[in-house]
Design a protein around this motif. Sequence first.
Motif, PDB file in Angstrom:
ATOM      1  N   GLN A   1      35.284  48.536 101.472  1.00 33.21           N
ATOM      2  CA  GLN A   1      35.146  48.140  99.954  1.00 33.21           C
ATOM      3  C   GLN A   1      33.657  47.131 100.743  1.00 33.21           C
ATOM      4  O   GLN A   1      34.330  46.780 101.749  1.00 33.21           O
ATOM      5  CB  GLN A   1      35.771  47.456  99.397  1.00 33.21           C
ATOM      6  CG  GLN A   1      37.587  48.405  98.423  1.00 33.21           C
ATOM      7  CD  GLN A   1      38.138  47.584  98.142  1.00 33.21           C
ATOM      8  OE1 GLN A   1      38.334  46.234  97.112  1.00 33.21           O
ATOM      9  NE2 GLN A   1      38.953  47.851  98.084  1.00 33.21           N
ATOM     10  N   HIS A   2      33.231  46.643 100.044  1.00 31.19           N
ATOM     11  CA  HIS A   2      31.732  46.342 100.156  1.00 31.19           C
ATOM     12  C   HIS A   2      31.431  46.001 101.758  1.00 31.19           C
ATOM     13  O   HIS A   2      30.571  45.178 102.373  1.00 31.19           O
ATOM     14  CB  HIS A   2      32.392  44.888  99.898  1.00 31.19           C
ATOM     15  CG  HIS A   2      33.283  44.632  98.621  1.00 31.19           C
ATOM     16  ND1 HIS A   2      32.830  44.382  97.418  1.00 31.19           N
ATOM     17  CD2 HIS A   2      34.432  43.941  98.610  1.00 31.19           C
ATOM     18  CE1 HIS A   2      34.038  44.198  96.286  1.00 31.19           C
ATOM     19  NE2 HIS A   2      34.437  44.072  97.277  1.00 31.19           N
TER      20      HIS A   2
ATOM     21  N   GLN B   1      35.539  35.263  93.972  1.00 31.93           N
ATOM     22  CA  GLN B   1      34.245  35.660  94.616  1.00 31.93           C
ATOM     23  C   GLN B   1      33.402  37.157  93.996  1.00 31.93           C
ATOM     24  O   GLN B   1      34.173  37.935  94.178  1.00 31.93           O
ATOM     25  CB  GLN B   1      33.724  35.940  95.640  1.00 31.93           C
ATOM     26  CG  GLN B   1      33.460  35.922  96.623  1.00 31.93           C
ATOM     27  CD  GLN B   1      33.350  35.949  98.126  1.00 31.93           C
ATOM     28  OE1 GLN B   1      33.629  34.514  98.490  1.00 31.93           O
ATOM     29  NE2 GLN B   1      32.953  36.257  98.670  1.00 31.93           N
ATOM     30  N   ASN B   2      32.284  36.716  93.200  1.00 30.99           N
ATOM     31  CA  ASN B   2      31.804  37.868  93.183  1.00 30.99           C
ATOM     32  C   ASN B   2      30.319  38.155  93.973  1.00 30.99           C
ATOM     33  O   ASN B   2      30.616  36.988  95.096  1.00 30.99           O
ATOM     34  CB  ASN B   2      31.828  39.115  91.762  1.00 30.99           C
ATOM     35  CG  ASN B   2      30.799  38.148  90.953  1.00 30.99           C
ATOM     36  OD1 ASN B   2      30.284  37.324  91.477  1.00 30.99           O
ATOM     37  ND2 ASN B   2      31.001  38.054  90.015  1.00 30.99           N
ATOM     38  N   SER B   3      28.951  38.914  93.676  1.00 30.87           N
ATOM     39  CA  SER B   3      28.338  38.784  94.773  1.00 30.87           C
ATOM     40  C   SER B   3      27.312  37.686  94.383  1.00 30.87           C
ATOM     41  O   SER B   3      26.874  37.341  95.275  1.00 30.87           O
ATOM     42  CB  SER B   3      26.897  39.810  94.590  1.00 30.87           C
ATOM     43  OG  SER B   3      27.053  39.890  92.777  1.00 30.87           O
ATOM     44  N   ASP B   4      27.848  37.133  93.211  1.00 33.67           N
ATOM     45  CA  ASP B   4      26.687  35.781  93.139  1.00 33.67           C
ATOM     46  C   ASP B   4      27.743  33.802  92.877  1.00 33.67           C
ATOM     47  O   ASP B   4      26.763  33.776  92.607  1.00 33.67           O
ATOM     48  CB  ASP B   4      25.297  35.666  91.776  1.00 33.67           C
ATOM     49  CG  ASP B   4      25.598  36.160  91.297  1.00 33.67           C
ATOM     50  OD1 ASP B   4      25.038  36.312  90.079  1.00 33.67           O
ATOM     51  OD2 ASP B   4      26.850  36.564  90.723  1.00 33.67           O
ATOM     52  N   GLN B   5      29.161  34.700  92.806  1.00 36.67           N
ATOM     53  CA  GLN B   5      29.464  33.175  92.489  1.00 36.67           C
ATOM     54  C   GLN B   5      30.733  33.386  92.955  1.00 36.67           C
ATOM     55  O   GLN B   5      31.449  33.940  93.072  1.00 36.67           O
ATOM     56  CB  GLN B   5      29.783  33.491  91.277  1.00 36.67           C
ATOM     57  CG  GLN B   5      29.966  33.929  89.827  1.00 36.67           C
ATOM     58  CD  GLN B   5      29.602  33.961  88.845  1.00 36.67           C
ATOM     59  OE1 GLN B   5      29.866  33.372  88.173  1.00 36.67           O
ATOM     60  NE2 GLN B   5      28.973  35.145  87.732  1.00 36.67           N
ATOM     61  N   GLN B   6      31.389  31.948  92.862  1.00 30.25           N
ATOM     62  CA  GLN B   6      32.902  31.454  93.844  1.00 30.25           C
ATOM     63  C   GLN B   6      33.613  30.449  92.559  1.00 30.25           C
ATOM     64  O   GLN B   6      32.441  29.684  92.777  1.00 30.25           O
ATOM     65  CB  GLN B   6      32.845  31.567  95.219  1.00 30.25           C
ATOM     66  CG  GLN B   6      31.976  30.595  95.835  1.00 30.25           C
ATOM     67  CD  GLN B   6      32.647  30.812  97.099  1.00 30.25           C
ATOM     68  OE1 GLN B   6      33.455  30.574  97.196  1.00 30.25           O
ATOM     69  NE2 GLN B   6      31.305  31.046  97.979  1.00 30.25           N
TER      70      GLN B   6
ATOM     71  N   SER C   1      33.221  43.500  88.698  1.00 27.34           N
ATOM     72  CA  SER C   1      33.420  43.483  90.114  1.00 27.34           C
ATOM     73  C   SER C   1      33.585  42.225  91.071  1.00 27.34           C
ATOM     74  O   SER C   1      33.316  41.316  89.954  1.00 27.34           O
ATOM     75  CB  SER C   1      31.609  43.633  90.811  1.00 27.34           C
ATOM     76  OG  SER C   1      30.982  43.122  90.275  1.00 27.34           O
ATOM     77  N   GLY C   2      33.859  41.541  91.479  1.00 24.39           N
ATOM     78  CA  GLY C   2      33.858  41.030  92.669  1.00 24.39           C
ATOM     79  C   GLY C   2      35.840  41.119  93.312  1.00 24.39           C
ATOM     80  O   GLY C   2      35.847  42.051  93.064  1.00 24.39           O
ATOM     81  N   GLU C   3      36.626  40.065  93.918  1.00 27.28           N
ATOM     82  CA  GLU C   3      37.257  40.332  94.199  1.00 27.28           C
ATOM     83  C   GLU C   3      38.420  39.280  94.388  1.00 27.28           C
ATOM     84  O   GLU C   3      37.918  37.421  94.134  1.00 27.28           O
ATOM     85  CB  GLU C   3      37.791  41.161  96.369  1.00 27.28           C
ATOM     86  CG  GLU C   3      36.752  39.854  96.409  1.00 27.28           C
ATOM     87  CD  GLU C   3      36.519  40.852  98.359  1.00 27.28           C
ATOM     88  OE1 GLU C   3      37.026  41.369  98.771  1.00 27.28           O
ATOM     89  OE2 GLU C   3      35.366  40.690  98.990  1.00 27.28           O
TER      90      GLU C   3
END
Length: 251
Positions: free
Chosen positions: A48-49, A210-215, A242-244
């Motif tokens: 992934q990612h 966490q995702n593409s623009d924030q945690q 989305s995110g992880e």
Amino acid sequence: MISHPEIDEIIFLSSIDSTNLEVQRRRIEFAKRNILLLSDEQTAGKGQHGRSWDSGVGLGLWMSLFLGKPAYLTNNLQLLSLYTGLVIHNTISNFISADVKVKWPNDIMIADRKCGGILTEIQWLGESASSATIGIGINLNHILTDFPASIRNLATSLLLAGWPKPDRDQLLDHLLQEFFGNIRLLSQPENLVETWNSSAYKLNEIIQWQNSDQQFEGRFLGVNPEGEAQILIGNTIRCFQSGEIRFGRLS
Ligand code: BTN
């Protein structure tokens, strides 16, 4: 000999860059059929990612299930990865006594270590799906030094988790029975997510997200029937497509 009535052809390879890539290259040939393609090793396994997936020879189950039969492409494809996670969870639990968990969105965990992952790729033709490729990687025979140093304290295998002689074919046979035997769950989102949540990693615990623009940190409340992760942040429940869930603390 592995077979299943819902699978038209099973292709065994000794080496390939990635089973998902190979299926994509052959998707015209595979059209309208369900095909299982597996390889003893992958030289460029995809995670992934955009990450790579370490897939040494004879160490794991490295496979892609190509669903081309129209009956499998109609409902709730956004839940296909969650469903597959549950299938792997149930399959693995049959062979080891350790507690197996599903980690949103696509990981299989045993005692805080990852032992498998899923990479689902859907091929769209306008609004409808022409096929779905479910890539599955399950670590079977690794000892710790078989993992790259960077993931050695994050990964595990079924051998390390207590299956003395992991058997790829036996695992695969069970996985196929489980996948096709319970497929009706895909059309019952409420049931599916309730079952998924009952085995969810870190359910109701504080997690780092966490995702593409924030945690940030929040309490993981499981998934909703759309397959989104629900996280309680302060007094607000937010839903994410989305995110992880991150390992360790936020830096
Ligand atoms: C993840 O990052 O957790 C997803 C890993 C998916 C790995 C499997 S191995 C078989 C298939 N072919 C690939 O290149 N990737 C998937």
